[in-house]
Design an enzyme around this catalytic site. Structure first.
Site, PDB file in Angstrom:
ATOM      1  N   TYR A 291      38.437   3.962 101.759  1.00 44.59           N
ATOM      2  CA  TYR A 291      39.833   3.614 102.019  1.00 44.59           C
ATOM      3  C   TYR A 291      40.574   3.437 100.696  1.00 44.59           C
ATOM      4  O   TYR A 291      41.658   4.003 100.488  1.00 44.59           O
ATOM      5  CB  TYR A 291      39.919   2.328 102.842  1.00 44.59           C
ATOM      6  CG  TYR A 291      41.339   1.844 103.055  1.00 44.59           C
ATOM      7  CD1 TYR A 291      42.144   2.424 104.023  1.00 44.59           C
ATOM      8  CD2 TYR A 291      41.870   0.817 102.275  1.00 44.59           C
ATOM      9  CE1 TYR A 291      43.457   1.998 104.218  1.00 44.59           C
ATOM     10  CE2 TYR A 291      43.171   0.391 102.460  1.00 44.59           C
ATOM     11  CZ  TYR A 291      43.958   0.972 103.432  1.00 44.59           C
ATOM     12  OH  TYR A 291      45.254   0.547 103.609  1.00 44.59           O
TER      13      TYR A 291
ATOM     14  N   ALA B  15      39.766   4.624  97.778  1.00 42.08           N
ATOM     15  CA  ALA B  15      39.868   5.915  97.101  1.00 42.08           C
ATOM     16  C   ALA B  15      40.987   6.764  97.692  1.00 42.08           C
ATOM     17  O   ALA B  15      41.713   7.447  96.962  1.00 42.08           O
ATOM     18  CB  ALA B  15      38.534   6.656  97.198  1.00 42.08           C
TER      19      ALA B  15
END
Length: 262
Positions: free
Chosen positions: A156, A158
Site C-alpha cells: 500500500y 509503495a
C-alpha cells in the site's frame, strides 16, 4: 455533444465515488453547485447517492479503474453530457495490512492494479478532456504512507509512492497545458478501508480523520491557483510528519517510521 452544463456548472469526476472519501467529496462539490460524476463498482451505494443528490446533480457509471477501456467509455459519456472536465479525482483504492509474506501474492498484485494502474488509467484517458478545459485540475489520492515506507503496509505504501511520483511529474509536464496536478496525503480515515485493518501504525496513531475532513482539503486543492503547491497533507499529524520528513536525515525518518509501525 450536449454541452448544456458547460456554461452553467463546473464539473468533477470522482473514481471510487460511491462511499467514504469519494462520497463525501461528491456531496461537498454538489452542495457548492458543481455537476458531479462518479465511477465505482459499488452499484448499491451509487444508487443511494443518486437518489440523495438527484440525476440533475449526479451522474453515476460503473467503473473498474483497472480497465482502461472502461475508463474511456465512462469519461466519454460524462464529457458528452458536460462538454468539459474541470476536475478529475483519482480516489479509488484499497489497503492491505499485515506482514508482507502473510498476504497472498495475488492480493498484493490486485492492490497494485487498483492503486497504481487505476490512477495511471485515469490520468491518461482523462488528458484529452482536461487539455480542452481551461484551468483543469487532477487530484490524486496519495497518503502519508508515502512519506517513508510503512511496515505492515508495504505494498500500500509503495503504491502511494507511485501516486506521489506521478503527481510530481505530471504537475511539471502538464503545467504548460493549463492543467494543475496535485495529491492529497491523509493519515488513516474513518472509512471501510480501515475496518478490520491490522497495522501497528493504525493502533498507535489512531483514526483521527473523517471523510469530510479529506473532502474539504480536496475542495481547497481544486480551488488553489497555479502549480506551486503539489502535496496536500490532511490533519495535524500528517502535516507534522510531512514538514519534518523533508528536513530530517534518513536515519531519523526510519526511526520514526519504525516507532510508528512496530
Amino acid at each position: 455533444m450536449n454541452n448544456s452544463l458547460s456554461a452553467t456548472k463546473p464539473c468533477i469526476f470522482i473514481s471510487g465515488g460511491a462511499a467514504g472519501i469519494g462520497r463525501a467529496t461528491a456531496r461537498l462539490f454538489a452542495q457548492r453547485g458543481w455537476f458531479v460524476g462518479i465511477g465505482d463498482i459499488d452499484d448499491k451505494n451509487m444508487a443511494a447517492l443518486q437518489a440523495e443528490l438527484g440525476p440533475d446533480v449526479l451522474m453515476t457509471q460503473r467503473l473498474d479503474v483497472t480497465d482502461a477501456d472502461n475508463w474511456s467509455r465512462v469519461l466519454e459519456a460524462f464529457c458528452a453530457r458536460t462538454g468539459k472536465l474541470d476536475v478529475l479525482v483519482n480516489n479509488a483504492g484499497i489497503m492491505l495490512t499485515g506482514p508482507l509474506e502473510q498476504t497472498p501474492l495475488a492480493r498484493h498484485n490486485k492492490q497494485l492494479d487498483i492503486n497504481i494502474r487505476g490512477v495511471l488509467n485515469g490520468c491518461h484517458t482523462a488528458h484529452p478532456y482536461l487539455a480542452k478545459t481551461p484551468n483543469a485540475c487532477v487530484i490524486n489520492l496519495a497518503s502519508s504512507a508515502a512519506f517513508y515506507g510503512q511496515a505492515s503496509l508495504a505494498t500500500y505504501s509503495a503504491s502511494k509512492f507511485f501516486v506521489k511520483g506521478l503527481t510530481e511529474a505530471l504537475n511539471i509536464e502538464w503545467q504548460d497545458q493549463d492543467i494543475r496536478v496535485r495529491d492529497i496525503m491523509p493519515l488513516f480515515v474513518q472509512t471501510g478501508m480501515v475496518q478490520g485493518a491490522d497495522a501497528p501504525s493504525l493502533r498507535r496513531l489512531g483514526v483521527k480523520l473523517e471523510p469530510e475532513d479529506v473532502a474539504k482539503v480536496i475542495w481547497r486543492a481544486s480551488q488553489h491557483p497555479g502549480c506551486g503547491k503539489v502535496h496536500w497533507p490532511v490533519g495535524f499529524q500528517a502535516n507534522y510528519l510531512y514538514k519534518t520528513a523533508g528536513f530530517t536525515p534518513d536515519w531519523i525518518n526510519r526511526a520514526v517510521a519504525r516507532w510508528i509501525a512496530v
